[in-house]
Design a protein around this motif. Structure first.
Motif, PDB file in Angstrom:
ATOM      1  N   UNK A  73      90.580 -34.494  -1.152  1.00  0.00           N
ATOM      2  CA  UNK A  73      90.563 -33.914   0.192  1.00  0.00           C
ATOM      3  C   UNK A  73      89.161 -33.648   0.700  1.00  0.00           C
ATOM      4  N   UNK A  74      88.165 -33.724  -0.165  1.00  0.00           N
ATOM      5  CA  UNK A  74      86.787 -33.514   0.247  1.00  0.00           C
ATOM      6  C   UNK A  74      86.359 -34.621   1.208  1.00  0.00           C
ATOM      7  N   UNK A  75      85.659 -34.251   2.273  1.00  0.00           N
ATOM      8  CA  UNK A  75      85.206 -35.250   3.235  1.00  0.00           C
ATOM      9  C   UNK A  75      83.699 -35.181   3.343  1.00  0.00           C
ATOM     10  N   UNK A  76      83.066 -36.325   3.512  1.00  0.00           N
ATOM     11  CA  UNK A  76      81.617 -36.311   3.607  1.00  0.00           C
ATOM     12  C   UNK A  76      81.133 -37.416   4.547  1.00  0.00           C
TER      13      UNK A  76
ATOM     14  N   UNK B  35      85.623 -24.219  -3.840  1.00  0.00           N
ATOM     15  CA  UNK B  35      85.353 -24.476  -5.264  1.00  0.00           C
ATOM     16  C   UNK B  35      84.798 -25.877  -5.484  1.00  0.00           C
ATOM     17  N   UNK B  36      85.460 -26.855  -4.877  1.00  0.00           N
ATOM     18  CA  UNK B  36      85.032 -28.239  -5.031  1.00  0.00           C
ATOM     19  C   UNK B  36      83.611 -28.424  -4.537  1.00  0.00           C
ATOM     20  N   UNK B  37      83.359 -27.891  -3.366  1.00  0.00           N
ATOM     21  CA  UNK B  37      82.051 -28.118  -2.759  1.00  0.00           C
ATOM     22  C   UNK B  37      80.937 -27.422  -3.535  1.00  0.00           C
ATOM     23  N   UNK B  38      81.248 -26.242  -4.088  1.00  0.00           N
ATOM     24  CA  UNK B  38      80.232 -25.565  -4.884  1.00  0.00           C
ATOM     25  C   UNK B  38      79.964 -26.313  -6.190  1.00  0.00           C
ATOM     26  N   UNK B  39      81.045 -26.850  -6.772  1.00  0.00           N
ATOM     27  CA  UNK B  39      80.874 -27.547  -8.038  1.00  0.00           C
ATOM     28  C   UNK B  39      80.304 -28.950  -7.837  1.00  0.00           C
ATOM     29  N   UNK B  40      80.776 -29.588  -6.791  1.00  0.00           N
ATOM     30  CA  UNK B  40      80.431 -30.986  -6.609  1.00  0.00           C
ATOM     31  C   UNK B  40      80.076 -31.289  -5.152  1.00  0.00           C
ATOM     32  N   UNK B  41      78.937 -30.760  -4.682  1.00  0.00           N
ATOM     33  CA  UNK B  41      78.546 -31.027  -3.298  1.00  0.00           C
ATOM     34  C   UNK B  41      78.156 -32.493  -3.176  1.00  0.00           C
TER      35      UNK B  41
ATOM     36  N   UNK C 126      76.588 -18.056   0.307  1.00  0.00           N
ATOM     37  CA  UNK C 126      77.012 -16.914  -0.495  1.00  0.00           C
ATOM     38  C   UNK C 126      78.188 -16.208   0.168  1.00  0.00           C
ATOM     39  N   UNK C 127      78.122 -16.057   1.487  1.00  0.00           N
ATOM     40  CA  UNK C 127      79.211 -15.432   2.235  1.00  0.00           C
ATOM     41  C   UNK C 127      80.477 -16.269   2.102  1.00  0.00           C
ATOM     42  N   UNK C 128      80.307 -17.582   2.173  1.00  0.00           N
ATOM     43  CA  UNK C 128      81.450 -18.492   2.054  1.00  0.00           C
ATOM     44  C   UNK C 128      82.110 -18.330   0.690  1.00  0.00           C
ATOM     45  N   UNK C 129      81.279 -18.258  -0.360  1.00  0.00           N
ATOM     46  CA  UNK C 129      81.801 -18.136  -1.715  1.00  0.00           C
ATOM     47  C   UNK C 129      82.671 -16.898  -1.833  1.00  0.00           C
TER      48      UNK C 129
END
Ligand code: ADP
Ligand code: SF4
Ligand code: MG
Lengths: 334, 334
Positions: free
Chosen positions: A312-315, A241-247, A217-220
């Motif tokens: 750019x998302x890394x996992x 945004x990406x991570x919240x939408x598409x973790x 929540x703090x991150x958001x």
């Protein structure tokens, strides 16, 4: 300035214990651009504080050992001399901590503690420094700053003390502010105010913030980009945004599910089953495997590496080895 | 601070009254008629009756106590049975001699003890730490009289470095002004006498300082170790402060709080130890004065001597409490 303000490459911090040398931060990479707010999330015990202490050069020695590269403005400061680090600490990289109640010295006034920071790094006289201390207190939203300066920490509330800590950290206009769970110990309304303050300070100055928290929540609210840490490793990174939408990583998915949602008013909050492994317990396979409902055979024996997607998302998860696996998100959040 | 001091002084009144009462009752607790005891078995009935009247023992005890208190308030400590001169006059040079010795011993104990404790904590588990703590342990288990005698035997007699007894050179005695010879010789500009006085002070001062020094060193070390783990010490380091100031400013001021109590307590005990030390080193202090009075059954002197020592105890306690309040801002508001 071109390039990141700080760039961490293969940082590995370990502690010598009775069971041998145990890595607590295990080869992590990340960078923060000037003026950026980077979130670092993860449950407690996954190595967030040790990462920040490594940057500050404050890992307790001789038990602790820091390896890898920490480039601050392009210069490696990992294991730099104490004299060199002293010039950086509080001046170019400042830090605030989780415990506002105990982070100020109880036997010195607020003014003394603010002025002191300034006088360590600037050749200002007492009067100028005091003037600046008053200004800083006003800047962080503390009224009656002229009186506060003569008061002692025990006369202030937790929220006020954290504001004082922020004023103290910002007094030398640092390039980077490391905030290690700055609002965890505060109640919700105060927490929101402090975050608001930090966000404004970030906009008004060019200070980048490394925002450590266990609360997405703090991150958001605060960050553009986020790093998710688990057991001393980065397991996911990307735009907020990406991570919240598409973790992608099952751990991130779990963290997202455990954010309290005011609208749903659920009786009990979801929490990921199990606990963060104690450092040094296992080095094989994916550290999250014991708690992961998607775990494959391979997950127990081989360590996944960080995969990068086009956005750019890394996992770090075996499920994405083939570059797919986007179904995870839809199937787990229901 | 001022109102605290006033309050604290006010609370001394019942303590001082109680003390006076106990000392007053002491002489009356002697079995049989004190007048008889004082005069001895061979005394005539008339003499005993006269002495009873002289001591006021024929009046009710509360009147006697009242008279005694009034006497104390006007500085009347009675008359020595042996010399027939007022105790209040006689006692001053002895008292000053003891105060000088005690102050020097405490100065040695505090300066060396506190610093040894600080350095031991700062460099915990170093050779200095081990050496200091072993020496402290040895110092603690050393009986003062034995230490005093060994000092005399080795340093004065074998090596002939320092005088064995007394406060000054008998052939060139110091002329008392304040009664503190270090001060007096400086006031009268007698450097040669000053160095004589210093030489005479070293051995009894060291003997008396040993135990408090050991206790202070150990207390300072453990108190410092605890404080140095505090969050606010991490804050001080994160400011870029030099370790020296982190230790000697931020840690020490907090660590001193329990140390001050120990210093106060030890100063009190040291007054008790002074009686023994004065005896060994022929120091003309209050210990010697009382000791001689006991041998000659000079009750008014014994009574006043004890009262004065008790009074010093109370004053030391007062100073400790005021120091507390000066160091710890939280105390005034409790
Ligand atoms: N000085 C130390 N000696 C040994 N282990 C430590 C030390 N400091 C931290 N650790 C261990 O490192 C791990 C990560 O700690 P930390 O970085 O504080 O986690 P968090 O993410 O909650 O901030 C924990 O398991 C902790 O026990
Ligand atoms: S690698 Fe395997 S165990 Fe680890 S998170 Fe991915 S699926 Fe789960
Ligand atoms: Mg932490």
């Amino acid at each position: 300035m071109k390039g990141p303000i700080i760039e961490v490459n293969g940082l590995r911090t370990s502690f010598r214990t009775d069971d041998g040398e145990i890595p607590v931060v295990n080869s992590i990479d990340f960078h923060i651009n000037p003026g950026e707010v980077l979130g670092i999330v993860g449950e407690s015990g996954c190595g967030k504080s040790v990462t920040s202490l490594s940057i500050m050069g404050l890992v307790p020695s001789p038990a602790g050992k820091v390896e890898g590269e920490i480039l601050f403005k392009g210069v490696n400061i990992a294991n730099a001399s104490e004299a060199k680090m002293r010039k950086i600490r509080g001046n170019e990289i400042a830090m605030i901590f989780q415990e506002p109640m105990t982070s100020l010295n109880p036997v010195f006034t607020i003014g003394e503690q603010l002025v002191e920071t300034l006088r360590i790094h600037r050749k200002w006289n007492k009067k100028q420094a005091r003037q600046r201390a008053v200004e800083m207190l006003k800047l962080v939203g503390l009224g009656r700053a002229e009186e506060l300066i003569n008061e002692y920490p025990h006369q202030l509330s937790g929220g006020m003390r954290q504001r004082v800590m922020i004023a103290m950290a910002m007094i030398c206009e640092p390039k980077l502010l490391i905030a290690d769970e700055p609002t965890t110990a505060l109640d919700v309304t105060i927490q929101a105010q402090i975050l608001e303050l930090m966000k404004n300070l970030n906009k008004e100055t060019d200070t980048a913030i490394m925002m450590i928290t266990h609360d997405l929540g703090v991150v958001a609210q605060m960050c553009e980009r986020v790093i998710v840490m688990y057991a001393g490793k980065v397991i996911e990174e990307g735009q907020v945004q990406t991570i919240f939408r598409n973790p992608k990583h099952p751990y991130t998915v779990g963290l997202l599910q455990s954010i309290p949602d005011m609208r749903l008013k659920k009786e009990r909050l979801y929490s990921i089953p199990g606990n963060v492994p104690r450092p040094g317990t296992s080095n094989q396979g994916c550290q999250f495997a014991p708690r992961c409902s998607h775990a494959l055979e391979k997950c127990l024996s081989e360590t996944p590496s960080l995969l990068e997607f086009d956005n750019g998302q890394q996992v770090r998860c075996w499920m994405y080895e083939d570059g797919k696996g986007a179904a995870l998100h839809d199937s787990t959040i229901s | 601070m001022f109102s605290y001091t006033v309050r604290r002084l006010g609370s001394l009144i019942p303590v001082l009254l109680g003390m006076a009462f106990i000392v007053f009752m002491m002489i009356r607790a002697i079995p049989g008629n004190p007048a008889q005891v004082i005069l001895g078995q061979q005394a005539t009935k008339e003499a005993v009756a006269a002495m009873t009247k002289e001591l006021g023992l024929d009046k009710p005890w509360f009147i006697q106590f009242w008279d005694y208190l009034l006497g104390l308030l006007t500085g009347d400590l009675g008359v020595s049975l042996k010399t027939k001169s007022p105790v209040s006059e006689e006692i001053v040079p002895y008292l000053m001699a003891t105060i000088e010795l005690a102050l020097i011993a405490m100065l040695i104990a505090v300066v060396i003890g506190v610093n040894a404790g600080i350095i031991s904590a700062w460099f915990q588990n170093s050779w200095f730490d081990y050496a200091a703590m072993v020496i402290a342990l040895i110092g603690l288990s050393m009986p003062i009289f034995w230490l005093g005698l060994m000092e005399q035997y080795i340093i004065s007699i074998q090596w002939d470095l320092l005088p064995t007894t007394g406060r000054d050179n008998i052939r060139d005695p110091v002329e008392a002004i304040t009664g503190l010879y270090l001060l007096d010789t400086l006031i009268s500009g007698r450097v040669d006498q000053f160095s004589e006085v210093v030489k005479h002070l070293i051995l009894p001062g060291l003997a008396l300082a040993t135990i408090p020094m050991a206790i202070i060193a150990r207390m300072t070390r453990s108190s410092m170790l605890e404080v140095m783990r505090s969050d606010f010490i991490r804050t001080a380091r994160a400011k870029g402060m030099r370790m020296f100031w982190v230790v000697y400013k931020h840690s020490l001021k907090n660590a001193l709080i329990p140390v001050v109590t120990v210093i106060g307590l030890q100063t009190g005990l040291l007054l008790g130890g002074a009686i023994l030390t004065e005896n060994i080193f022929g120091w003309p202090g209050i210990g010697t004065y009382i000791y001689d009075a006991i041998l000659s059954r000079d009750y008014p002197v014994i009574q006043s001597g004890i009262l004065i020592i008790a009074f010093l105890f109370v004053m030391i306690n007062l100073v400790v409490d005021l120091l507390y309040a000066a160091i710890d801002p939280r105390i005034k508001y409790k």
